[in-house]
Design a protein around this motif. Structure first.
Motif, PDB file in Angstrom:
ATOM      1  N   ILE A 110     -21.639  20.506  21.995  1.00  0.00           N
ATOM      2  CA  ILE A 110     -21.165  19.284  20.570  1.00  0.00           C
ATOM      3  C   ILE A 110     -21.690  19.544  19.345  1.00  0.00           C
ATOM      4  O   ILE A 110     -20.807  19.649  19.318  1.00  0.00           O
ATOM      5  N   ILE A 111     -23.028  19.652  19.323  1.00  0.00           N
ATOM      6  CA  ILE A 111     -23.547  18.997  18.103  1.00  0.00           C
ATOM      7  C   ILE A 111     -23.736  20.855  17.611  1.00  0.00           C
ATOM      8  O   ILE A 111     -23.937  21.073  16.209  1.00  0.00           O
ATOM      9  N   SER A 112     -23.564  22.034  17.504  1.00  0.00           N
ATOM     10  CA  SER A 112     -23.519  23.272  17.453  1.00  0.00           C
ATOM     11  C   SER A 112     -22.777  23.601  15.821  1.00  0.00           C
ATOM     12  O   SER A 112     -23.114  23.911  15.208  1.00  0.00           O
ATOM     13  N   ASP A 113     -21.682  23.179  16.038  1.00  0.00           N
ATOM     14  CA  ASP A 113     -20.685  22.987  14.779  1.00  0.00           C
ATOM     15  C   ASP A 113     -19.871  21.604  13.907  1.00  0.00           C
ATOM     16  O   ASP A 113     -19.197  21.902  13.834  1.00  0.00           O
ATOM     17  N   ALA A 114     -21.311  21.163  14.360  1.00  0.00           N
ATOM     18  CA  ALA A 114     -21.352  19.917  13.638  1.00  0.00           C
ATOM     19  C   ALA A 114     -22.229  20.196  12.419  1.00  0.00           C
ATOM     20  O   ALA A 114     -22.898  20.991  12.246  1.00  0.00           O
ATOM     21  N   ALA A 115     -22.171  19.283  10.609  1.00  0.00           N
ATOM     22  CA  ALA A 115     -22.036  19.755   9.537  1.00  0.00           C
ATOM     23  C   ALA A 115     -22.719  18.347   9.470  1.00  0.00           C
ATOM     24  O   ALA A 115     -21.292  17.329   9.261  1.00  0.00           O
ATOM     25  N   ASN A 116     -23.981  17.789   8.490  1.00  0.00           N
ATOM     26  CA  ASN A 116     -24.314  16.488   7.873  1.00  0.00           C
ATOM     27  C   ASN A 116     -25.255  17.411   6.548  1.00  0.00           C
ATOM     28  O   ASN A 116     -26.075  17.270   6.839  1.00  0.00           O
ATOM     29  N   MET A 117     -24.961  18.017   5.498  1.00  0.00           N
ATOM     30  CA  MET A 117     -25.282  18.664   4.832  1.00  0.00           C
ATOM     31  C   MET A 117     -25.844  17.449   3.546  1.00  0.00           C
ATOM     32  O   MET A 117     -26.983  17.861   2.959  1.00  0.00           O
ATOM     33  N   GLY A 118     -25.484  16.101   3.826  1.00  0.00           N
ATOM     34  CA  GLY A 118     -26.161  14.855   2.956  1.00  0.00           C
ATOM     35  C   GLY A 118     -25.962  15.788   1.554  1.00  0.00           C
ATOM     36  O   GLY A 118     -25.015  16.091   0.840  1.00  0.00           O
ATOM     37  N   GLY A 125     -16.491  24.188   0.687  1.00  0.00           N
ATOM     38  CA  GLY A 125     -15.545  23.492   1.026  1.00  0.00           C
ATOM     39  C   GLY A 125     -16.816  22.835   2.408  1.00  0.00           C
ATOM     40  O   GLY A 125     -17.340  22.321   3.132  1.00  0.00           O
ATOM     41  N   SER A 126     -15.708  22.612   3.278  1.00  0.00           N
ATOM     42  CA  SER A 126     -15.809  22.184   4.105  1.00  0.00           C
ATOM     43  C   SER A 126     -16.653  22.847   5.633  1.00  0.00           C
ATOM     44  O   SER A 126     -16.743  23.868   5.342  1.00  0.00           O
ATOM     45  N   ILE A 127     -17.420  22.180   6.471  1.00  0.00           N
ATOM     46  CA  ILE A 127     -18.373  22.963   7.193  1.00  0.00           C
ATOM     47  C   ILE A 127     -18.106  23.070   8.973  1.00  0.00           C
ATOM     48  O   ILE A 127     -17.772  21.742   9.015  1.00  0.00           O
ATOM     49  N   GLY A 128     -17.424  23.088   9.833  1.00  0.00           N
ATOM     50  CA  GLY A 128     -17.664  23.080  10.792  1.00  0.00           C
ATOM     51  C   GLY A 128     -16.547  21.950  11.369  1.00  0.00           C
ATOM     52  O   GLY A 128     -15.414  21.719  10.457  1.00  0.00           O
ATOM     53  N   TYR A 129     -16.691  20.896  12.059  1.00  0.00           N
ATOM     54  CA  TYR A 129     -16.090  19.343  12.669  1.00  0.00           C
ATOM     55  C   TYR A 129     -17.078  18.717  11.668  1.00  0.00           C
ATOM     56  O   TYR A 129     -16.808  17.426  11.596  1.00  0.00           O
ATOM     57  N   GLY A 130     -17.881  19.118  10.297  1.00  0.00           N
ATOM     58  CA  GLY A 130     -18.118  17.893   9.790  1.00  0.00           C
ATOM     59  C   GLY A 130     -19.331  17.158  10.856  1.00  0.00           C
ATOM     60  O   GLY A 130     -19.714  17.288  11.732  1.00  0.00           O
TER      61      GLY A 130
END
Length: 316
Positions: A110-118, A125-130
């Protein structure tokens, strides 16, 4: 004229100074004792153990012909195939997991395509599902762990991470957890993380352990996550602590006085099994997992009992 008591301001000043002194001491103690705990990917960062022995400069193990490939290269392994998926409609997960290992797979899938770049830079632009997948992953934590880690803290633990790959997963010996026996899994994780420089991202690696328990009607849930960052500039130059043969010789042999001599070593993918004769006349098997930075991590220990390998816990 009423006389002013000059002792009052002095007493107040001393009290304030003592308060600041106590705060400084507490902060210092936390730093030197490791109580200033940091979190990553929903888990706790812990220090890599060195078996209670000092590492001496120059006490290197024998250099192998391929030591550059072993110690100074990123992973060449295939990422574990996903079993669970997240899409715009949400996560495709069962309400209750029947198998504990499926919860670990679901968490990292589930967290594989999540992103929290801070505040870090990376991507265009956007990364994965944010940040959309994180609430679904948070649901996989036990109620006790949620009480210890709020969702806000959980989300913050992913800061600077733009992608996660699960490289290794292996079931270890079960552990006692709150009057119950809990399954425990070894994992190795590859992340892509941002930096302060535009256009510069890098790979980072972590290994560690995930413990699960039965969480009432929720079924299996994650009870704890402990992760250790991998250092790529240490093992090739300092000490023998990364090498399976040396660990068996110096720790299980010289320090713990268990092993008499090594009989055989078998390699199976990233697993290494060292068969040894004990000083008590029994046969032992020590299983190690080689991680991306080249280190051999002690994983399980067995003793031959009535013709079968039996799990045994040997504490350093």
């Amino acid at each position: 004229m009423k006389k002013i008591n000059s002792r009052v301001p002095i007493a107040v000043l001393i009290s304030v100074m003592l308060i600041f002194l106590n705060i400084s001491i507490i902060r210092y103690v936390r730093e030197i004792t490791g109580n200033n705990i940091k979190s990553v990917m929903g888990g706790t960062i812990i220090k890599e153990g060195l078996f209670g022995l000092e590492v001496f400069d120059g006490a290197d193990s024998k250099k192998e012909d391929d030591y550059i490939q072993r110690f100074f290269r990123p992973s060449k392994e295939k990422v574990m195939d996903k079993k669970y998926f997240f899409n715009k409609e949400g996560a495709e997960l069962p309400k209750v997991f029947q198998a504990s290992n499926d919860v670990v797979r679901a968490y990292f899938d589930i967290i594989s395509d999540a992103a929290n770049m801070g505040s870090k830079k990376g991507g265009m632009g956007s990364i994965g599902y944010g940040t959309a997948p994180y609430p679904e992953a948070y649901k996989l934590l036990s109620e006790d762990k949620k009480k210890a880690m709020t969702y806000e803290s959980f989300l913050k633990s992913f800061e600077s991470i733009g992608h996660i790959n699960l490289l290794k997963m292996a079931e270890g010996p079960s552990v006692k957890s709150e009057n119950s026996i809990s399954p425990r899994y070894f994992v190795e994780i590859e992340t892509i993380e941002g930096s302060d420089t535009l256009g510069k991202t890098y790979f980072a690696y972590y290994y560690g352990y995930i413990t699960l328990n039965q969480d009432g009607n929720n079924g299996w849930r994650i009870h704890s996550i402990e992760l250790i960052p991998e250092d790529f500039l240490s093992h090739a130059y300092h000490g023998w602590h990364h090498d399976a043969n040396s660990i068996v010789k110096f720790i299980y042999g010289d320090k713990l006085n268990i092993v008499d001599k090594v009989l055989n070593m078998e390699n199976d993918g990233y697993f290494s099994n060292i068969i040894a004769k004990g000083k008590d006349g029994k046969q032992y098997r020590f299983t190690f997992i080689r991680i991306t930075n080249g280190a051999d991590i002690p994983f399980r220990q067995f003793v031959m009992d009535e013709g079968k390998w039996k799990d045994v816990e040997i504490n350093f």
